[in-house]
Every structure is written in C-alpha cells, then in structure tokens.
Write a protein that holds these residues in place. Structure first.
Motif, PDB file in Angstrom:
ATOM      1  N   THR A 182     -17.290 -18.139 -38.396  1.00  0.00           N
ATOM      2  CA  THR A 182     -18.352 -18.104 -36.852  1.00  0.00           C
ATOM      3  C   THR A 182     -19.932 -18.203 -36.760  1.00  0.00           C
ATOM      4  N   VAL A 183     -20.199 -18.502 -36.194  1.00  0.00           N
ATOM      5  CA  VAL A 183     -22.009 -17.901 -35.735  1.00  0.00           C
ATOM      6  C   VAL A 183     -22.015 -18.049 -34.144  1.00  0.00           C
ATOM      7  N   TYR A 184     -22.894 -16.836 -34.392  1.00  0.00           N
ATOM      8  CA  TYR A 184     -23.216 -16.847 -32.583  1.00  0.00           C
ATOM      9  C   TYR A 184     -24.480 -16.493 -32.536  1.00  0.00           C
ATOM     10  N   LEU A 185     -25.187 -16.818 -31.109  1.00  0.00           N
ATOM     11  CA  LEU A 185     -26.718 -16.623 -30.588  1.00  0.00           C
ATOM     12  C   LEU A 185     -26.960 -16.004 -29.764  1.00  0.00           C
ATOM     13  N   GLN A 186     -27.012 -14.854 -30.401  1.00  0.00           N
ATOM     14  CA  GLN A 186     -27.617 -13.494 -28.626  1.00  0.00           C
ATOM     15  C   GLN A 186     -28.467 -14.331 -27.922  1.00  0.00           C
ATOM     16  N   MET A 187     -28.723 -13.994 -27.059  1.00  0.00           N
ATOM     17  CA  MET A 187     -29.891 -14.362 -26.436  1.00  0.00           C
ATOM     18  C   MET A 187     -30.314 -13.066 -25.517  1.00  0.00           C
ATOM     19  N   ASN A 188     -31.387 -12.928 -24.921  1.00  0.00           N
ATOM     20  CA  ASN A 188     -31.884 -11.456 -24.688  1.00  0.00           C
ATOM     21  C   ASN A 188     -33.200 -12.155 -23.770  1.00  0.00           C
ATOM     22  N   SER A 189     -33.508 -11.339 -22.211  1.00  0.00           N
ATOM     23  CA  SER A 189     -34.514 -11.718 -21.902  1.00  0.00           C
ATOM     24  C   SER A 189     -34.913 -13.686 -21.294  1.00  0.00           C
ATOM     25  N   LEU A 190     -33.953 -13.789 -20.683  1.00  0.00           N
ATOM     26  CA  LEU A 190     -33.507 -15.390 -20.494  1.00  0.00           C
ATOM     27  C   LEU A 190     -33.695 -15.131 -19.433  1.00  0.00           C
ATOM     28  N   LYS A 191     -34.795 -16.752 -19.964  1.00  0.00           N
ATOM     29  CA  LYS A 191     -35.739 -17.394 -18.612  1.00  0.00           C
ATOM     30  C   LYS A 191     -35.344 -18.917 -17.667  1.00  0.00           C
ATOM     31  N   PRO A 192     -36.019 -19.403 -16.977  1.00  0.00           N
ATOM     32  CA  PRO A 192     -35.106 -20.464 -16.205  1.00  0.00           C
ATOM     33  C   PRO A 192     -35.349 -20.499 -17.141  1.00  0.00           C
ATOM     34  N   GLU A 193     -36.231 -20.979 -17.950  1.00  0.00           N
ATOM     35  CA  GLU A 193     -36.300 -22.499 -18.978  1.00  0.00           C
ATOM     36  C   GLU A 193     -36.033 -22.661 -20.213  1.00  0.00           C
ATOM     37  N   ASP A 194     -34.642 -21.729 -20.427  1.00  0.00           N
ATOM     38  CA  ASP A 194     -33.909 -21.911 -21.333  1.00  0.00           C
ATOM     39  C   ASP A 194     -32.597 -22.652 -20.876  1.00  0.00           C
ATOM     40  N   THR A 195     -33.000 -22.749 -20.033  1.00  0.00           N
ATOM     41  CA  THR A 195     -31.655 -23.939 -18.786  1.00  0.00           C
ATOM     42  C   THR A 195     -31.578 -24.984 -19.547  1.00  0.00           C
ATOM     43  N   ALA A 196     -29.904 -25.280 -19.933  1.00  0.00           N
ATOM     44  CA  ALA A 196     -29.902 -26.223 -21.073  1.00  0.00           C
ATOM     45  C   ALA A 196     -28.483 -26.663 -21.226  1.00  0.00           C
ATOM     46  N   VAL A 197     -27.950 -27.612 -22.267  1.00  0.00           N
ATOM     47  CA  VAL A 197     -27.107 -27.489 -22.606  1.00  0.00           C
ATOM     48  C   VAL A 197     -27.302 -26.856 -24.384  1.00  0.00           C
ATOM     49  N   TYR A 198     -26.398 -25.539 -24.752  1.00  0.00           N
ATOM     50  CA  TYR A 198     -26.480 -25.823 -25.983  1.00  0.00           C
ATOM     51  C   TYR A 198     -25.719 -25.968 -26.773  1.00  0.00           C
ATOM     52  N   TYR A 199     -25.872 -26.702 -27.982  1.00  0.00           N
ATOM     53  CA  TYR A 199     -24.490 -27.520 -28.732  1.00  0.00           C
ATOM     54  C   TYR A 199     -25.141 -26.461 -30.637  1.00  0.00           C
ATOM     55  N   CYS A 200     -24.351 -26.373 -31.207  1.00  0.00           N
ATOM     56  CA  CYS A 200     -24.273 -25.788 -32.521  1.00  0.00           C
ATOM     57  C   CYS A 200     -23.996 -26.986 -33.086  1.00  0.00           C
ATOM     58  N   ALA A 201     -24.810 -27.367 -34.503  1.00  0.00           N
ATOM     59  CA  ALA A 201     -24.067 -28.378 -35.522  1.00  0.00           C
ATOM     60  C   ALA A 201     -24.371 -27.517 -36.735  1.00  0.00           C
ATOM     61  N   ALA A 202     -23.513 -28.480 -37.974  1.00  0.00           N
ATOM     62  CA  ALA A 202     -23.559 -27.950 -39.292  1.00  0.00           C
ATOM     63  C   ALA A 202     -24.172 -29.475 -39.921  1.00  0.00           C
ATOM     64  N   GLY A 203     -25.201 -28.628 -40.871  1.00  0.00           N
ATOM     65  CA  GLY A 203     -25.400 -29.625 -42.203  1.00  0.00           C
ATOM     66  C   GLY A 203     -26.427 -29.011 -42.923  1.00  0.00           C
ATOM     67  N   LYS A 204     -27.880 -29.945 -43.196  1.00  0.00           N
ATOM     68  CA  LYS A 204     -29.007 -28.753 -43.542  1.00  0.00           C
ATOM     69  C   LYS A 204     -29.390 -28.176 -43.039  1.00  0.00           C
ATOM     70  N   TYR A 205     -30.293 -26.920 -43.822  1.00  0.00           N
ATOM     71  CA  TYR A 205     -31.405 -25.601 -42.681  1.00  0.00           C
ATOM     72  C   TYR A 205     -32.958 -26.619 -42.091  1.00  0.00           C
ATOM     73  N   GLY A 206     -32.741 -26.778 -41.120  1.00  0.00           N
ATOM     74  CA  GLY A 206     -34.295 -26.399 -40.540  1.00  0.00           C
ATOM     75  C   GLY A 206     -33.611 -26.576 -39.263  1.00  0.00           C
ATOM     76  N   LEU A 207     -34.970 -26.973 -38.242  1.00  0.00           N
ATOM     77  CA  LEU A 207     -34.809 -27.170 -36.621  1.00  0.00           C
ATOM     78  C   LEU A 207     -34.751 -28.737 -36.486  1.00  0.00           C
ATOM     79  N   GLU A 208     -34.821 -29.448 -37.476  1.00  0.00           N
ATOM     80  CA  GLU A 208     -34.251 -31.274 -37.247  1.00  0.00           C
ATOM     81  C   GLU A 208     -33.183 -31.659 -37.453  1.00  0.00           C
ATOM     82  N   TYR A 209     -32.972 -31.963 -35.794  1.00  0.00           N
ATOM     83  CA  TYR A 209     -31.282 -32.552 -35.373  1.00  0.00           C
ATOM     84  C   TYR A 209     -31.133 -33.248 -36.391  1.00  0.00           C
ATOM     85  N   ALA A 210     -32.237 -34.222 -36.937  1.00  0.00           N
ATOM     86  CA  ALA A 210     -31.489 -35.461 -37.814  1.00  0.00           C
ATOM     87  C   ALA A 210     -31.204 -35.155 -39.256  1.00  0.00           C
TER      88      ALA A 210
END
Length: 121
Positions: free
Chosen positions: A78-106
C-alpha cells in the motif's frame, strides 16, 4: 498482473484533510516506484507526488509541497497520500500508478481507476 485500487477520496471543506490509499494486488509493490497523479475537468493529468521503491526518495509538485505527504508500506502493498490544508484547486480525480520514479505520467505502466476528491464549502 499488477492491479492498483485507490480509495479515500470524498468531499471535504477547504482546509480539511484526506488520506488516499493505493492498494496493489497481483505482484509485490516493492519492485515499483509509485506516483500519484490528478486530473481536473478540462485539464491535463499532472503529477502530484512520487515515491521510490524503498520509500527513501520522494518528490512533490510545487502546488502541493508542504501540504501533501506520500508514504508506503511494502508489507501491506500500500501507498498513501496524506493531503492536508486542502484547497478548492485540489479538486480532481486522483490516480496512483506504478512504474519508474518521477512525476511524468509517461514513465508509469500500471494505473488505478481513480478516486474523486472534491474540495468545496
């Protein structure tokens, strides 16, 4: 075949908190880096945070630094994402993904189905 399932999304007021979970099945999660991504209506999918296979390396998008914390428990697959001080602009569908390290979805090869996060008063 690795499968990922997200949970923990919901509706919270601005300033509130949520903890998202990403549970893996079919293959040990410890062999993968894990990323969290989000996609708001009409916007491109963006990287939020990522964590290396051992948990020692982490990275965050500037928009969430200091508010979100990623962690993992390989024993629980399991991997967790603790989200605090949430803002309206954080509204979205959140996805987790497995692969190579980085913030690029490709760089990610396996994706969950997503969980909706809505921040609104």
């Amino acid at each position: 075949q690795l499968q990922l399932v997200e949970s923990g999304g919901g509706l919270v007021q601005p300033g509130g908190s949520l903890r998202l979970s990403c549970v893996a099945s079919g293959f040990p999660l410890e062999y993968y880096s894990i990323g969290w991504f989000r996609q708001a209506p009409g916007k491109e999918r963006e990287g939020v945070s990522c964590i290396g296979s051992s948990g020692r390396a982490t990275d965050y998008a500037n928009a969430v630094k200091g508010r979100f914390t990623i962690s993992r428990d390989n024993a629980k697959n399991t991997v967790y994402l603790q989200m605090n001080s949430l803002k309206p602009e954080d509204t979205a569908v959140y996805y987790c993904a497995a692969g190579k390290y980085g913030l690029e979805y490709a760089t990610y090869s396996h994706w969950g189905q997503g969980t909706q996060v809505t921040i609104s008063s």
